[in-house]
Design an enzyme around this catalytic site. Structure first.
Site, PDB file in Angstrom:
ATOM      1  CD  GLU A  54      -3.914   4.171  -2.097  1.00  0.00           C
ATOM      2  OE1 GLU A  54      -4.103   4.660  -0.979  1.00  0.00           O
ATOM      3  OE2 GLU A  54      -4.765   4.236  -3.015  1.00  0.00           O
TER       4      GLU A  54
ATOM      5  CG  ASP B 281      -2.158   0.835   1.036  1.00  0.00           C
ATOM      6  OD1 ASP B 281      -2.042   1.895   0.392  1.00  0.00           O
ATOM      7  OD2 ASP B 281      -3.228   0.439   1.507  1.00  0.00           O
TER       8      ASP B 281
END
Length: 303
Positions: A221, A177
């Site tokens: 993301e 992440d």
């Protein structure tokens, strides 16, 4: 330029294109292409040697559908021929709508049917394969990063966990992440954010993905790497190496170096993991530990 010259250029271009297609096709192995049903368009490569098809997770091609035996049929690929043999299946193997009684050599466009699944045989180097490769890629990859997409990843995750239950082989999942990605978008713009996603995907793909690994953009993301035949220690070491790779890489956009790091979670298949969702939740919880611990670090799941 005269019309004759224009025609010559067009013909030359077409010949070059066809030659390029033929050359690309030569690199493709023989395969079985699923036609119809929920797996329509799926491609299964046929490697040299034996390919076992059936419901068992440890089959070379695992098809967990009604009407398919645990080990249904086998395809043998040699230098000179490709043959298909039924393995005593309950409902039979059908080749071009005829029940298979003896080992039979496959010809181009032959259709093998087991249960409700029909598969078309394409030999090595068949140009038709390229069309289906393109369709398969478009259906299963993320347009921005060219990683696999969430849907494809989830299917692979479930399949690999099922295999582990049967084979006992290790399996590890890494989840990335990007840190403060919203802030990066706000400060530098969404084009910069897209650049970071693409560049990070390229960086990991070229430096950290092995044959057999599944690298996907899960959403936003968040990225995942599924590592078959990899234990937790090995997975942690890979994750740490990739974390350092991202941290040290110069993400330059519009003349500015962008601040890019990643919080990473790692988990492996072990007791308590009954399906892909269980494994994902464990790795995801480890991502949050990395975030809570200050970001730009790797944590693994501790039962």
């Amino acid at each position: 330029m005269s019309d004759d010259n224009n025609a010559t250029v067009v013909i030359t271009d077409i010949r070059k294109t066809l030659a390029s297609i033929e050359e690309e096709a030569k690199q493709k192995p023989a395969c079985l292409l699923v036609v119809g049903g929920e797996l329509n368009g799926s491609i299964f490569n046929l490697a040299q040697g034996e390919t076992v098809v059936g419901r068992n997770p440890d089959c070379t091609i695992s098809l967990d559908f009604h009407g398919i035996s645990r080990k249904h049929f086998i395809v043998n690929v040699s230098e000179t021929s490709v043959t298909v043999t039924d393995l005593g299946s309950s409902n039979g193997t059908y080749l071009n709508n005829q029940k298979l009684e003896t080992p039979t050599a496959l010809k181009r466009a032959d259709v093998i049917k087991i249960g409700a699944i029909a598969m078309k045989y394409l030999p090595k180097g068949d140009p038709e394969r390229l069309t289906y490769d393109k369709l398969h890629e478009e259906a299963n990859t993320d347009g921005l990063t060219k990683c696999y997409n969430k849907s494809f990843f989830n299917n692979q995750l479930e399949t690999e966990v099922k295999k582990c239950k049967v084979t006992g082989k290790p399996l590890t999942l890494i989840i990335f992440d990007l840190d403060h990605f919203k802030k990066l978008n706000d400060n530098y713009g969404h084009d910069a954010g897209d650049y970071v996603l693409k560049e990070k995907a390229r960086l990991i793909r070229e430096n950290g993905i092995r044959h057999g690994d599944v690298f996907a953009r899960y959403g936003g993301e968040e990225f995942c790497i599924l590592l078959p035949n990899t234990n937790l220690k090995q997975g942690f070491e890979i994750a740490e190496r990739l974390r350092k790779l991202v941290e040290k890489h110069e993400f330059i956009y519009d003349g500015k170096r962008l601040p890019v790091t990643a919080s990473i979670g790692v988990a492996d298949y072990r007791q308590g993991v009954n399906n892909g969702t269980d494994l994902f939740k464990r790795a995801d919880s480890s991502v949050y530990k990395s975030k809570e611990g200050g970001r730009n670090q790797v944590n693994f799941y501790k039962a």
